[in-house]
Design a protein around this motif. Structure first.
Motif, PDB file in Angstrom:
ATOM      1  N   GLY A 191      -9.730   8.433  14.993  1.00 44.67           N
ATOM      2  CA  GLY A 191     -10.231   7.073  15.079  1.00 44.67           C
ATOM      3  C   GLY A 191      -9.390   6.287  16.073  1.00 44.67           C
ATOM      4  N   PHE A 192      -9.698   5.019  16.242  1.00 41.58           N
ATOM      5  CA  PHE A 192      -8.956   4.186  17.192  1.00 41.58           C
ATOM      6  C   PHE A 192      -7.742   3.588  16.491  1.00 41.58           C
ATOM      7  N   ARG A 193      -6.719   4.425  16.299  1.00 40.67           N
ATOM      8  CA  ARG A 193      -5.505   4.019  15.595  1.00 40.67           C
ATOM      9  C   ARG A 193      -4.316   4.027  16.540  1.00 40.67           C
ATOM     10  N   LYS A 194      -3.316   3.208  16.214  1.00 43.65           N
ATOM     11  CA  LYS A 194      -2.075   3.232  16.961  1.00 43.65           C
ATOM     12  C   LYS A 194      -1.327   4.514  16.627  1.00 43.65           C
ATOM     13  N   ASP A 195      -0.439   4.935  17.540  1.00 47.71           N
ATOM     14  CA  ASP A 195       0.293   6.182  17.338  1.00 47.71           C
ATOM     15  C   ASP A 195       1.038   6.213  16.013  1.00 47.71           C
ATOM     16  N   GLU A 196       1.665   5.080  15.660  1.00 49.66           N
ATOM     17  CA  GLU A 196       2.464   5.069  14.435  1.00 49.66           C
ATOM     18  C   GLU A 196       1.609   5.142  13.175  1.00 49.66           C
ATOM     19  N   ASP A 197       0.298   4.902  13.335  1.00 52.57           N
ATOM     20  CA  ASP A 197      -0.595   4.936  12.170  1.00 52.57           C
ATOM     21  C   ASP A 197      -1.339   6.260  12.043  1.00 52.57           C
ATOM     22  N   LYS A 198      -1.133   7.169  12.990  1.00 51.86           N
ATOM     23  CA  LYS A 198      -1.884   8.420  12.965  1.00 51.86           C
ATOM     24  C   LYS A 198      -1.273   9.426  11.990  1.00 51.86           C
ATOM     25  N   PHE A 199      -2.144  10.176  11.352  1.00 48.34           N
ATOM     26  CA  PHE A 199      -1.728  11.221  10.424  1.00 48.34           C
ATOM     27  C   PHE A 199      -1.941  12.573  11.095  1.00 48.34           C
ATOM     28  N   ASP A 200      -1.177  13.570  10.689  1.00 49.36           N
ATOM     29  CA  ASP A 200      -1.291  14.916  11.263  1.00 49.36           C
ATOM     30  C   ASP A 200      -2.209  15.779  10.419  1.00 49.36           C
ATOM     31  N   TYR A 201      -3.003  16.600  11.127  1.00 50.25           N
ATOM     32  CA  TYR A 201      -3.936  17.494  10.422  1.00 50.25           C
ATOM     33  C   TYR A 201      -3.295  18.858  10.225  1.00 50.25           C
ATOM     34  N   ASN A 202      -3.301  19.356   8.984  1.00 56.57           N
ATOM     35  CA  ASN A 202      -2.822  20.701   8.665  1.00 56.57           C
ATOM     36  C   ASN A 202      -4.030  21.610   8.520  1.00 56.57           C
ATOM     37  N   LYS A 203      -4.215  22.501   9.530  1.00 54.96           N
ATOM     38  CA  LYS A 203      -5.430  23.310   9.545  1.00 54.96           C
ATOM     39  C   LYS A 203      -5.472  24.321   8.415  1.00 54.96           C
ATOM     40  N   ASP A 204      -4.294  24.820   7.992  1.00 60.14           N
ATOM     41  CA  ASP A 204      -4.271  25.819   6.927  1.00 60.14           C
ATOM     42  C   ASP A 204      -4.708  25.232   5.589  1.00 60.14           C
ATOM     43  N   ALA A 205      -4.252  24.024   5.303  1.00 58.66           N
ATOM     44  CA  ALA A 205      -4.615  23.379   4.035  1.00 58.66           C
ATOM     45  C   ALA A 205      -5.892  22.555   4.162  1.00 58.66           C
ATOM     46  N   ASP A 206      -6.364  22.350   5.425  1.00 56.52           N
ATOM     47  CA  ASP A 206      -7.516  21.506   5.684  1.00 56.52           C
ATOM     48  C   ASP A 206      -7.307  20.112   5.101  1.00 56.52           C
ATOM     49  N   MET A 207      -6.113  19.594   5.268  1.00 51.74           N
ATOM     50  CA  MET A 207      -5.737  18.273   4.774  1.00 51.74           C
ATOM     51  C   MET A 207      -4.897  17.557   5.815  1.00 51.74           C
ATOM     52  N   PHE A 208      -4.901  16.214   5.750  1.00 51.92           N
ATOM     53  CA  PHE A 208      -4.032  15.418   6.600  1.00 51.92           C
ATOM     54  C   PHE A 208      -2.710  15.141   5.897  1.00 51.92           C
ATOM     55  N   VAL A 209      -1.655  15.009   6.685  1.00 50.92           N
ATOM     56  CA  VAL A 209      -0.323  14.712   6.189  1.00 50.92           C
ATOM     57  C   VAL A 209       0.087  13.349   6.725  1.00 50.92           C
ATOM     58  N   CYS A 210       0.585  12.460   5.863  1.00 46.66           N
ATOM     59  CA  CYS A 210       0.943  11.103   6.282  1.00 46.66           C
ATOM     60  C   CYS A 210       2.246  11.127   7.077  1.00 46.66           C
ATOM     61  N   PRO A 211       2.597  10.025   7.755  1.00 45.11           N
ATOM     62  CA  PRO A 211       3.834   9.985   8.544  1.00 45.11           C
ATOM     63  C   PRO A 211       5.092  10.260   7.746  1.00 45.11           C
ATOM     64  N   ALA A 212       5.034  10.053   6.432  1.00 46.94           N
ATOM     65  CA  ALA A 212       6.207  10.326   5.587  1.00 46.94           C
ATOM     66  C   ALA A 212       6.283  11.785   5.164  1.00 46.94           C
ATOM     67  N   GLY A 213       5.273  12.569   5.505  1.00 50.42           N
ATOM     68  CA  GLY A 213       5.280  13.993   5.199  1.00 50.42           C
ATOM     69  C   GLY A 213       4.536  14.385   3.940  1.00 50.42           C
TER      70      GLY A 213
END
Length: 485
Positions: free
Chosen positions: A339-361
């Motif tokens: 989406g149109f989010r700032k870098d600090e607001d982006k979450f990482d996608y974990n393809k193995d778990a098919d889930m997103f991970v927040c900036p705090a991990g």
């Protein structure tokens, strides 16, 4: 009139070439690499075979244009150099004592003989066939990108171009003879183009009349450049803004006025296809055409490497186009995956778990898909996080709203194609191929900085295509020679 066959110029002095032009000379290597007879076959129908004055060899005329591209010089200077440079004479198949052409012949050759000739595809196809014949191209990947060229009338008007050229000429003259300041005409101060043309013509006349001064190379080059600009402006000043050029954007806040050349190149850095458009055209829509031209030129393609501009839905469909199974190594636009989010607001996608991970991990604990399928409305995947962890998280001030009962992160999924591409982006194959993309940026730099492709040398898209054909032909030949040593 064109002779029915090309005649070799024989001279008792021809043996000088073996002594003067070394084996590693670029022009000798090009002559030995390629048989230019294909140029004769392509252009023979543009000449009369039995009437009129004897015409200059189309191969020699083409080689003159190639020399212009290799050495980035004016028509006059290239012809003048061919008068005394033995490597030029050798390349042009001239005998050492043979007279050179009139520079104006090059203009006629471009306008009369090369008109309506698909020189771009002809020259690229020829170099690709040589590379394939010599076994240079082994990869099955093409790297795609677009490079921009400024219009000849950009960023200055015809008036500004003339003023800049005359300024450079005066500066060269004064550096040699300051006393010339009193002899040269008074500078034009009006903004009238006709007044500037009159002034520049007079400036040219007076400097040309000083034969000792005008023969000095530093002055002569600037004088020839002003003459060429005058001739072109007098012919085109009514169309001082290039009618075929358009405003394009290099970034959100950076624009240019001119053209785009869309390129496809192998991992061995041989350009296999090119399409010239006006500057406003997008990069992505040209990909199918680049692929088709590359394949028609004999390139086997199983992977296309590009930036996010090539990750459009139609291009991703190339994977299954006619059973070709072509992978598109192009990162999805961030608006699709994040989406149109700032870098600090982006979450990482974990393809193995098919889930997103927040900036705090912290990983999401649940995923829900919303939106009706196949009704023209985008579906959304919403990822839910453990609210108890969010309450005590060190980053909660920027992420968690106090008293909120849930914490979620939503991503718009436009199609299954995008989902597949998101997964593909995490693969080792994708990452390995993506690292090859820098090669085409280096090739763009070579075209612009070494062979003058940063700016159009004439007006109109036809001229831009001709300029592109010669520049790409040159860099491909140089690359083949390097890899074939």
């Amino acid at each position: 009139m064109l002779p029915h066959q090309q005649q070799l110029q024989l001279s008792s002095f021809s043996s000088l070439y073996d002594l003067i032009v070394p084996k590693d000379n670029l022009l000798r290597q090009i002559n030995e690499l390629i048989d230019f007879q294909f140029i004769y076959q392509e252009l023979v129908n543009k000449y009369c075979l039995n009437n009129g004055r004897m015409a200059e060899s189309p191969i020699r005329m083409f080689k003159y244009l190639l020399l212009k591209t290799i050495y980035t010089a004016s028509d006059v200077d290239i012809v003048e150099r061919s008068r005394y440079d033995m490597s030029f004479k050798y390349f042009l198949d001239m005998s050492p004592e043979e007279a050179v052409i009139n520079p104006s012949s090059l203009t006629k050759f471009r306008k009369l003989r090369l008109k309506d000739t698909d020189l771009l595809n002809l020259l690229i196809g020829k170099t690709v066939s040589i590379a394939l014949e010599k076994g240079i191209i082994k990869s099955k990947s093409i790297i795609v990108d677009a490079t921009h060229s400024l219009s000849r009338s950009n960023p200055y008007s015809a008036l500004d171009v003339l003023r800049e050229r005359s300024k450079l000429l005066r500066k060269a003259v004064y550096a040699i003879d300051k006393d010339m300041k009193g002899y040269l005409p008074e500078k034009n101060t009006s903004n009238d183009l006709q007044d500037e043309l009159i002034y520049c013509r007079e400036l040219e006349r007076r400097i040309s009349s000083e034969q000792t001064l005008s023969s000095i190379p530093a002055v002569k080059e600037k004088l020839n450049l002003l003459k060429e600009t005058l001739e072109d402006t007098e012919e085109n000043h009514i169309l001082s803004t290039d009618l075929d050029a358009r405003i394009g954007h290099k970034s959100a806040d950076s624009s240019f006025f001119g053209y785009k050349t869309h390129l496809a190149m192998t991992e061995e850095r041989i350009i296999t296809a090119a399409v010239v458009t006006s500057g406003e055209k997008g990069d992505g829509p040209e990909l199918p055409k680049l692929l088709e031209i590359s394949q028609n030129n004999g390139i086997e393609v199983d992977t296309i490497i590009g930036d996010s501009a090539y990750s459009g839905k139609e291009n991703l469909k190339l994977k299954d186009n006619q059973g070709q199974n072509i992978q598109v190594v192009a990162k999805l636009n961030p608006s699709i995956t994040q989406g149109f989010r700032k870098d600090e607001d982006k979450f990482d996608y974990n393809k193995d778990a098919d889930m997103f991970v927040c900036p705090a991990g912290h990983m999401a604990i649940k995923k829900v898909r919303n939106g009706r399928k196949d009704v023209g409305t985008n579906q959304v995947d919403t990822y839910f996080f453990d609210i108890e962890k969010c309450k005590i998280c060190a980053l909660k001030d920027n992420c968690y709203k106090p008293e909120a009962k849930t914490k979620s992160y939503s991503v718009s999924i436009q199609s299954n194609l995008h989902q597949q591409q998101m997964i593909f982006q995490e693969s080792e194959y994708y990452k390995e191929k993506a690292r090859q993309r820098y090669k085409i940026e280096a090739k763009n730099s070579e075209l612009k900085n070494v062979h003058g492709y940063n700016r159009a040398i004439s007006y109109g898209i036809d001229s831009m295509q001709m300029q592109g054909a010669l520049a790409i032909f040159t860099v491909n030949l140089k690359r083949i020679i390097k890899l074939n040593l």
